[in-house]
Design an enzyme around this catalytic site. Sequence first.
Site, mmCIF file in Angstrom:
data_model
loop_
_atom_site.group_PDB
_atom_site.id
_atom_site.type_symbol
_atom_site.label_atom_id
_atom_site.label_comp_id
_atom_site.label_asym_id
_atom_site.label_seq_id
_atom_site.Cartn_x
_atom_site.Cartn_y
_atom_site.Cartn_z
ATOM 1 N N LYS A 22 0.645 -1.493 -0.199
ATOM 2 C CA LYS A 22 -0.239 0.178 0.337
ATOM 3 C C LYS A 22 0.930 1.580 0.326
ATOM 4 C CE LYS A 22 -3.615 -2.067 2.372
ATOM 5 N NZ LYS A 22 -4.566 -1.930 4.273
ATOM 6 N N TYR A 62 -12.634 -2.555 -3.274
ATOM 7 C CA TYR A 62 -13.376 -3.165 -2.328
ATOM 8 C C TYR A 62 -14.325 -3.025 -2.693
ATOM 9 C CZ TYR A 62 -8.086 -1.807 -0.262
ATOM 10 O OH TYR A 62 -7.272 -2.139 -0.636
ATOM 11 N N ASN A 125 -1.456 -0.006 7.740
ATOM 12 C CA ASN A 125 -1.609 -1.534 7.824
ATOM 13 C C ASN A 125 -0.757 -1.879 6.666
ATOM 14 O OD1 ASN A 125 -3.484 -1.959 5.833
ATOM 15 N ND2 ASN A 125 -4.377 -3.483 6.929
ATOM 16 N N HIS A 128 -2.076 -5.427 1.481
ATOM 17 C CA HIS A 128 -3.110 -6.102 0.873
ATOM 18 C C HIS A 128 -2.677 -8.230 1.030
ATOM 19 C CE1 HIS A 128 -6.944 -8.065 -0.477
ATOM 20 N NE2 HIS A 128 -6.329 -8.134 -1.109
ATOM 21 N N GLU A 139 -8.352 -11.500 -7.609
ATOM 22 C CA GLU A 139 -7.788 -10.489 -7.356
ATOM 23 C C GLU A 139 -6.449 -10.392 -8.192
ATOM 24 O OE1 GLU A 139 -7.058 -10.317 -3.549
ATOM 25 O OE2 GLU A 139 -9.254 -9.685 -3.135
#
Length: 167
Positions: A22, A62, A125, A128, A139
């Site tokens: 990320k 998402y 965080n 992913h 994905e």
Amino acid sequence: MDTLYLQPLKENDMERTLILLKPAALQRGLVGEILRRFENKGFCLVGMKMMQLGEQILEEHYFHLNGKPYFPNIKKAMSASPVIACCIEGLEAVKTVRLMCGATNGREALPGTIRGDFSISVEQNVIHASDTEENAAIEIKRFFSENELFPYYRANSQFYYAGYELN
């Protein structure tokens, strides 16, 4: 050397999973450290690319969070800078990568996990990882075309896997 170790892993034994490093990981200079952990574990990095996530891919990726009050914050965080999308391959890749990442909330992630060591946030965080084999397949197709994936046999696989795991 036993020829058992020289045989490539059977394709049907391999799992692939997606990870996204990320914007928080890129901005904090953690990309090399995070990728090193997966390579040291024995996983093959079969696809990797940097990309800026736009509205369409964020909405698709998402979709399960659409309508949640924090969804706009996630989209903003995930588009703050480019991400690095990676496809990782290995035995039980989905489960093992998830364990290596740790709990989604960095404050709850155990030390030694990626989020436990590098995150104190839910939203920021740093990584992913696909949560199921089915979602991993979806994905990976979302982020990679088939010609962007390069499976290969690691010459040192016999030092990561037992002989019976390679056949």
